[in-house]
Write a protein that holds these residues in place. Structure first.
Motif, PDB file in Angstrom:
ATOM      1  N   LEU A 135       8.158   4.330  14.423  1.00  0.00           N
ATOM      2  CA  LEU A 135       9.550   4.437  13.360  1.00  0.00           C
ATOM      3  C   LEU A 135      10.176   5.790  13.899  1.00  0.00           C
ATOM      4  N   GLY A 136       8.966   6.634  14.477  1.00  0.00           N
ATOM      5  CA  GLY A 136       9.662   8.082  14.602  1.00  0.00           C
ATOM      6  C   GLY A 136       9.746   9.056  13.442  1.00  0.00           C
ATOM      7  N   ILE A 137       9.289   8.676  12.324  1.00  0.00           N
ATOM      8  CA  ILE A 137       9.285   9.268  11.122  1.00  0.00           C
ATOM      9  C   ILE A 137       8.009   9.188  10.464  1.00  0.00           C
ATOM     10  N   GLY A 138       7.643  10.228   9.699  1.00  0.00           N
ATOM     11  CA  GLY A 138       6.339  10.330   8.954  1.00  0.00           C
ATOM     12  C   GLY A 138       6.479   9.522   7.483  1.00  0.00           C
ATOM     13  N   ALA A 139       5.143   9.174   7.319  1.00  0.00           N
ATOM     14  CA  ALA A 139       5.140   8.269   6.014  1.00  0.00           C
ATOM     15  C   ALA A 139       3.738   8.555   5.374  1.00  0.00           C
ATOM     16  N   LYS A 140       3.698   8.515   3.939  1.00  0.00           N
ATOM     17  CA  LYS A 140       2.463   8.550   3.328  1.00  0.00           C
ATOM     18  C   LYS A 140       1.813   7.403   3.281  1.00  0.00           C
ATOM     19  N   VAL A 141       0.677   7.284   3.281  1.00  0.00           N
ATOM     20  CA  VAL A 141       0.114   5.945   3.344  1.00  0.00           C
ATOM     21  C   VAL A 141      -1.011   6.054   2.434  1.00  0.00           C
ATOM     22  N   HIS A 142      -1.260   5.055   1.529  1.00  0.00           N
ATOM     23  CA  HIS A 142      -2.248   5.278   0.504  1.00  0.00           C
ATOM     24  C   HIS A 142      -3.147   3.746   0.496  1.00  0.00           C
ATOM     25  N   LEU A 143      -4.489   3.994   0.871  1.00  0.00           N
ATOM     26  CA  LEU A 143      -5.188   2.628   0.946  1.00  0.00           C
ATOM     27  C   LEU A 143      -5.452   2.481  -0.677  1.00  0.00           C
ATOM     28  N   VAL A 144      -5.215   1.186  -1.451  1.00  0.00           N
ATOM     29  CA  VAL A 144      -5.301   1.091  -2.793  1.00  0.00           C
ATOM     30  C   VAL A 144      -6.492  -0.193  -2.946  1.00  0.00           C
ATOM     31  N   ASN A 145      -7.066   0.054  -3.962  1.00  0.00           N
ATOM     32  CA  ASN A 145      -8.007  -1.192  -4.533  1.00  0.00           C
ATOM     33  C   ASN A 145      -7.410  -2.518  -4.130  1.00  0.00           C
ATOM     34  N   PRO A 146      -8.548  -3.595  -3.682  1.00  0.00           N
ATOM     35  CA  PRO A 146      -8.008  -4.784  -3.574  1.00  0.00           C
ATOM     36  C   PRO A 146      -7.453  -5.422  -4.674  1.00  0.00           C
ATOM     37  N   LYS A 147      -6.366  -6.464  -4.547  1.00  0.00           N
ATOM     38  CA  LYS A 147      -5.616  -7.138  -5.556  1.00  0.00           C
ATOM     39  C   LYS A 147      -5.042  -6.066  -6.713  1.00  0.00           C
ATOM     40  N   SER A 148      -4.659  -4.888  -6.177  1.00  0.00           N
ATOM     41  CA  SER A 148      -3.948  -3.908  -7.101  1.00  0.00           C
ATOM     42  C   SER A 148      -2.482  -3.924  -6.888  1.00  0.00           C
TER      43      SER A 148
END
Ligand code: DLL
Length: 435
Positions: free
Chosen positions: A403-416
Motif C-alpha cells: 500500500l505504501g502506507i503504515g498500518a497498525k495490525v492487531h491480532l485478536v482472539n479467535p471469533k472476536s
C-alpha cells in the motif's frame, strides 16, 4: 502576468460542444486504429468510427473501466509507441497490481495548462512562491502540480510530502505564498505551524488541495487556521492527474476543462445517462490525450454537474464535490487503498491467522489512521506474545510494501470479530469525510 485562458475558459457553450464533437470524432477514429480493447468493444456493439459524428453520439460508445488497466498492464492500452511516451505515473489497482498511465510530450503540455488554470483561478501569478507538498513520484500529485506552477512562472518549491518540520521551516524561510497538498496534510501542517510558533512568519495566501474527499467544514477549518483561501482541485491518474477540474474564487464547484475532457453523469447500476443536475457516477472521455486516451471511463466517483453560468465568467461546467464512490476504494492519507489489497496480504500469511479481519479507518490529530484487526488461529495461544508480535510485524511490513502506507495490525482472539449474516462488514470508516 496571470495564466487565465479566458478565450477558452469562457467560450460560449455551443462552441464548447462543437469543439468537443470534433475532438471526439478524432479521438474515436484514432483509438479504433490503435487500441485493441477499444476496437473490440466497438465491434461488439456493431459500431464503426464513422458512426460517431459529434457529441450527440457519445452515449453510443462503450464504457471503459479501472479493471481494463489491470488486464492490459502495464502498457497495453497506450495509443502511442513507447518511444513517444515520455513519462508514466501509477496508482493503486483493485488488487495487487498497480495501474499505469503514460503521457506524450503534448500530454504533459496540456496537463500543465490544466493545472495552470487552477493556479490562475486561485489568483496565482509569476510573483508567487508555490510549495508543492504532494508526493512526487509515481503519484500524479507532485509532478502534476509542479508542471502547472512552472507554467504560470511561479517559483516552485518542490518539497514533496512528509518531513513536516522541514516543510514549515521552508515555508517560513522562503516566504511560500501558495501551498499544494492533500487537505488532511494541510490541517496537519497548520497545527505544526502553530506548535512551532511560526504563525507570524508564514506568508501563505492560498492553498490548492485535493486527491481525497473533504468537507466544507474542513475547508473553513483550514482557511481559519492558516489564514488563506482554500481551493479544491480534482483529478485522477487515468484521466490526467490533478487539474481535471479546478475551483475558482466562487468556491462553488470545480470547473471541468471541457476543451480536454467530456464529463457525463450516469446511473452506476444501469449505465444510463442521467438528466442534467442529477447525482450519479462521473464518467470522463479524454479529447486531446495521445499516450493513454480513454472513452467513457467510469471514475466510480459519485457527484453531480452544474451547468449554470458561474459568477466568475467561466462557462465550463462545474462538478460538485464527490460525495462517495460506487466501489469500495478508500483514500487514506491521500493514498488509494482497496480492501482487496489488504485481504490479499492477509491471505498470504501462511500460519497463525484466519481470514477474518476488519479494517478500521479513523482520524487522529488530523491524520488518517488505519487499524487492521485479524483473528488469530485457534492453534496460536493468546499468551504467546512473541509469536503474535512477529506475525503482526510481518503483516505491517507486507502492507507497507503493497500500500505504501503504515498500518497498525492487531491480532485478536479467535471469533472476536462480529460475524454477519449477510455481507461481512470488512471496513469501518469513522472519519465522516463526505458531507
Ligand atoms: O489523486 C490526482 C490528484 C492529485 C488530484 C492531487 C488532486 C490533487 P489518483 O491517485 O488516481 O489521482 O486518485 C483519484 O482520488 O477518483 C477521487 O476518488 C479522489 N479525488 C481526487 N481529487 C479529489 C477531490 C489523484 N478534490 C481519486 N475531492 C479520484 C474528492 C478526490 N476526491
Amino acid at each position: 502576468m496571470g495564466y487565465y485562458q479566458k478565450e477558452i475558459e469562457c467560450m460560449p457553450r455551443e462552441e464548447i460542444k462543437k469543439l468537443q464533437g470534433e475532438r471526439l470524432v478524432w479521438q474515436v477514429k484514432r483509438m479504433y486504429e490503435r487500441v485493441e480493447l477499444f476496437r473490440k468493444r466497438m465491434d461488439e456493439k456493431g459500431l464503426k468510427p464513422e458512426d460517431i459524428k459529434g457529441i450527440e453520439d457519445l452515449a453510443k460508445l462503450p464504457f471503459s473501466y479501472k479493471q481494463d488497466l489491470r488486464d492490459y498492464y502495464p502498457f497495453g492500452l497506450f495509443a502511442e509507441p513507447l518511444k513517444n511516451i515520455v513519462r508514466v505515473h501509477a496508482s493503486s489497482g483493485t488488487t495487487g497490481k498497480q495501474i499505469v498511465v503514460g503521457y506524450t510530450r503534448n500530454d504533459l503540455d496540456t496537463w500543465k495548462d490544466c493545472m495552470a488554470r487552477q493556479f490562475a483561478a486561485a489568483g496565482a501569478t509569476d510573483e508567487d512562491i508555490i510549495q508543492v507538498s504532494y508526493g512526487y513520484g509515481l503519484f500524479t500529485g507532485g509532478l502534476g502540480a509542479h508542471g502547472g506552477a512552472e507554467r504560470i512562472g511561479a517559483m516552485v518549491v518542490p518539497t514533496s510530502s512528509g518531513n513536516t518540520s522541514r516543510q514549515i521551516q521552508t515555508m517560513a524561510d522562503f516566504g511560500t505564498t501558495i501551498l499544494c497538498c492533500t487537505p488532511s496534510y494541510a490541517m496537519y501542517l497548520a497545527e505544526a505551524i502553530e506548535e512551532a510558533g511560526l504563525k507570524d512568519k508564514i506568508k501563505l495566501k492560498a492553498g490548492v488541495f485535493g486527491a481525497e474527499p473533504w468537507t466544507e467544514d474542513m475547508r473553513h477549518a483550514i482557511e481559519n487556521s492558516l489564514g488563506i483561501k482554500a481551493y479544491d482541485v480534482y483529478g485522477l491518474s487515468e484521466i490526467m492527474g490533478p487539474g481535471v477540474a479546478y475551483e475558482c474564487s466562487c468556491q462553488n464547484g470545480m470547473h471541468v476543462s471541457e476543451d480536454m475532457f467530456i464529463p457525463e453523469i450516469i446511473n452506476p447500476d444501469t449505465g444510463e445517462v442521467l438528466p442534467e443536475g442529477e447525482q450519479g457516477e462521473l464518467v470522463f472521455t479524454t479529447l486531446t490525450k495521445e499516450g493513454f486516451p480513454v472513452i467513457r471511463y467510469r471514475t466510480r466517483d459519485i457527484c453531480s454537474l452544474n451547468y449554470e453560468q458561474c459568477e466568475c465568467g467561466r462557462t465550463f461546467v462545474r462538478m460538485n464535490k464527490p460525495t462517495g464512490r460506487s466501489d469500495d476504494m478508500l483514500i487514506i492519507r491521500g493514498v488509494n487503498v482497496f480492501p482487496s489489497q489488504i485481504e490479499e496480504v492477509l491471505l498470504k500469511i501462511s500460519s497463525g491467522v484466519t481470514p477474518n479481519y476488519q479494517i478500521v479507518v479513523g482520524r487522529e490529530n488530523n491524520t488518517d489512521t488505519l487499524d487492521i484487526n485479524v483473528e488469530m488461529s485457534e492453534a496460536l495461544f493468546a499468551d504467546d506474545i512473541k509469536s503474535i508480535e512477529k506475525i503482526e510485524r510481518k503483516i505491517v511490513t507486507d502492507l507497507r510494501s503493497v500500500l505504501g502506507i503504515g498500518a497498525k495490525v492487531h491480532l485478536v482472539n479467535p471469533k472476536s470479530i462480529e460475524r454477519s449474516e449477510g455481507k461481512a462488514k470488512r471496513v469501518i470508516d469513522n472519519r465522516n469525510l463526505r458531507d
